[in-house]
Design an enzyme around this catalytic site. Structure first.
Site, PDB file in Angstrom:
ATOM      1  N   GLY A  13       0.862  -1.102   0.011  1.00  0.00           N
ATOM      2  CA  GLY A  13      -0.098  -0.075  -0.049  1.00  0.00           C
ATOM      3  C   GLY A  13       0.860   1.137  -0.175  1.00  0.00           C
ATOM      4  N   CYS A  14       0.367   2.334   0.659  1.00  0.00           N
ATOM      5  CA  CYS A  14       1.061   3.560   0.416  1.00  0.00           C
ATOM      6  C   CYS A  14       2.365   3.379   1.271  1.00  0.00           C
ATOM      7  CB  CYS A  14       0.107   4.703   1.223  1.00  0.00           C
ATOM      8  SG  CYS A  14       1.048   6.151   1.315  1.00  0.00           S
ATOM      9  N   PHE A  15       3.315   3.861   0.966  1.00  0.00           N
ATOM     10  CA  PHE A  15       4.718   3.568   1.542  1.00  0.00           C
ATOM     11  C   PHE A  15       4.894   4.500   2.762  1.00  0.00           C
ATOM     12  CE2 PHE A  15       6.383   6.196  -2.340  1.00  0.00           C
ATOM     13  CZ  PHE A  15       6.013   7.576  -1.933  1.00  0.00           C
ATOM     14  N   TRP A  16       4.023   5.576   3.118  1.00  0.00           N
ATOM     15  CA  TRP A  16       4.050   6.210   4.250  1.00  0.00           C
ATOM     16  C   TRP A  16       3.716   5.172   5.419  1.00  0.00           C
ATOM     17  CZ3 TRP A  16       0.130  10.766   2.301  1.00  0.00           C
ATOM     18  CH2 TRP A  16       1.172  11.426   1.737  1.00  0.00           C
ATOM     19  N   CYS A  17       2.753   4.439   5.123  1.00  0.00           N
ATOM     20  CA  CYS A  17       2.340   3.656   6.382  1.00  0.00           C
ATOM     21  C   CYS A  17       3.325   2.632   6.643  1.00  0.00           C
ATOM     22  CB  CYS A  17       0.953   2.881   5.898  1.00  0.00           C
ATOM     23  SG  CYS A  17      -0.139   3.619   5.477  1.00  0.00           S
TER      24      CYS A  17
END
Length: 177
Positions: A13-17
């Site tokens: 998913g989103c790399f921020w997570c």
């Protein structure tokens, strides 16, 4: 990178997570957000988000295997994202959000396949995580690095990233830095 460090590359998913969680994992000595698995050289965030590059949003982890094993890195990975949804995590939809393990050695491939098989008994739906060789790594733009720490009150961070970090802290308290 130190002589003893190893590298793990994961898309969930989103790399921020993923970045936000792995920055808190004891034994992880470095985390960078970036792109891998596509066909376009030097992709931009906008190009990756458009879905035409074939790249996934990934994190590149450096870790000390004396402090945390690759298997443990993957167990955290399978706890903080849903490996049963094809090309999606929550409201993030597209191949750039696919669940992927990019291995850097035959040993990592073997461990990844073992963990994926073991996770089949944990999840109610089939695991769709791809296990493929690492290809060229492209570091994401500077503003994506350490994003959650810099923007904890931003909407996505508060409502999507923060709950994943909280889940990690509760589930893996013994793994916190």
């Amino acid at each position: 990178m130190t002589n003893q460090a190893e590298v793990a590359i994961l898309g969930g998913g989103c790399f921020w997570c993923l970045e936000a969680v792995y920055l808190e994992v004891r034994g992880v000595t470095g985390v960078e957000s970036g792109y891998m698995g596509g066909h376009q050289a030097d992709p931009t965030y906008e190009q990756v988000c458009a879905g035409s590059t074939g790249h996934a949003e990934v994190v590149r982890l450096e870790f000390d295997p004396a402090q945390i094993s690759y298997r443990d890195i993957l167990e955290v990975f399978f706890t903080i994202h849903d490996p049963t949804t094809l090309n999606r995590q929550g409201n993030d939809v597209g191949t750039q959000y696919r669940s992927a393990i990019f291995f850097t050695s035959p040993q990592q491939e073997a461990v990844a396949r073992q963990v994926v098989a073991a996770m089949a008994n944990v999840w109610d739906a089939p695991i769709v995580t791809e296990v493929t060789p690492a290809t060229t790594w492209y570091k994401a733009e500077a503003y994506h690095q350490d994003y959650f720490r810099q923007h904890p009150l931003q909407g996505y961070c508060a409502f999507v990233v923060a709950p994943k970090v909280s889940k990690f802290r509760k589930t893996f308290a013994n793994r916190l830095k």
